[in-house]
Design a protein around this motif. Sequence first.
Motif, PDB file in Angstrom:
ATOM      1  N   LEU A 159       0.831  -1.202   0.000  1.00  0.00           N
ATOM      2  CA  LEU A 159       0.000   0.000   0.000  1.00  0.00           C
ATOM      3  C   LEU A 159       0.864   1.249   0.000  1.00  0.00           C
ATOM      4  N   CYS A 160       2.077   1.099   0.483  1.00  0.00           N
ATOM      5  CA  CYS A 160       3.014   2.221   0.525  1.00  0.00           C
ATOM      6  C   CYS A 160       4.380   1.706   0.109  1.00  0.00           C
ATOM      7  N   LEU A 161       4.830   2.168  -1.034  1.00  0.00           N
ATOM      8  CA  LEU A 161       6.116   1.708  -1.549  1.00  0.00           C
ATOM      9  C   LEU A 161       7.273   2.364  -0.809  1.00  0.00           C
ATOM     10  N   CYS A 162       7.106   3.598  -0.403  1.00  0.00           N
ATOM     11  CA  CYS A 162       8.201   4.310   0.276  1.00  0.00           C
ATOM     12  C   CYS A 162       8.592   3.627   1.584  1.00  0.00           C
ATOM     13  N   LYS A 163       7.599   3.174   2.321  1.00  0.00           N
ATOM     14  CA  LYS A 163       7.857   2.581   3.635  1.00  0.00           C
ATOM     15  C   LYS A 163       7.659   1.069   3.637  1.00  0.00           C
ATOM     16  N   ASP A 172      10.102  12.428   4.890  1.00  0.00           N
ATOM     17  CA  ASP A 172      10.579  11.638   3.755  1.00  0.00           C
ATOM     18  C   ASP A 172       9.462  10.922   2.994  1.00  0.00           C
ATOM     19  N   CYS A 173       8.220  11.151   3.388  1.00  0.00           N
ATOM     20  CA  CYS A 173       7.096  10.515   2.687  1.00  0.00           C
ATOM     21  C   CYS A 173       6.705  11.327   1.468  1.00  0.00           C
ATOM     22  N   CYS A 174       6.358  10.641   0.408  1.00  0.00           N
ATOM     23  CA  CYS A 174       5.943  11.332  -0.810  1.00  0.00           C
ATOM     24  C   CYS A 174       4.506  11.816  -0.710  1.00  0.00           C
ATOM     25  N   GLY A 175       3.731  11.211   0.184  1.00  0.00           N
ATOM     26  CA  GLY A 175       2.340  11.636   0.377  1.00  0.00           C
ATOM     27  C   GLY A 175       1.340  10.894  -0.488  1.00  0.00           C
ATOM     28  N   ARG A 176       1.819  10.066  -1.385  1.00  0.00           N
ATOM     29  CA  ARG A 176       0.917   9.365  -2.299  1.00  0.00           C
ATOM     30  C   ARG A 176      -0.057   8.458  -1.540  1.00  0.00           C
ATOM     31  N   CYS A 177       0.463   7.659  -0.635  1.00  0.00           N
ATOM     32  CA  CYS A 177      -0.421   6.731   0.071  1.00  0.00           C
ATOM     33  C   CYS A 177      -1.320   7.461   1.071  1.00  0.00           C
ATOM     34  N   ALA A 178      -0.843   8.569   1.646  1.00  0.00           N
ATOM     35  CA  ALA A 178      -1.669   9.313   2.604  1.00  0.00           C
ATOM     36  C   ALA A 178      -2.920   9.868   1.920  1.00  0.00           C
TER      37      ALA A 178
END
Length: 69
Positions: A3-7, A38-44
């Motif tokens: 669901l979240c690629l960054c994390k 450092d989150c891109c915000g896409r999943c949020a």
Amino acid sequence: MYLCLCKGITESDVREAGRAGCATASQLKAKFGLTDKDCCGRCAKHIHEFVELAAGEVPATCHSPVDCL
Ligand code: FES
């Protein structure tokens, strides 16, 4: 599925959070660090998907999800 690629947060991670009583958008954002710099915000932007998954797992006996974080 991620669901979240960054994390590297998976559906199963979110379901596990729900089982711990963590199921609101703010709880899930805090638990998974989705407001970190450092989150891109896409999943949020799609936090409702996290909430749907987690809410389906919250134990019926859970009245105080404070410990989920
Ligand atoms: S996809 Fe979740 S912070 Fe980037």
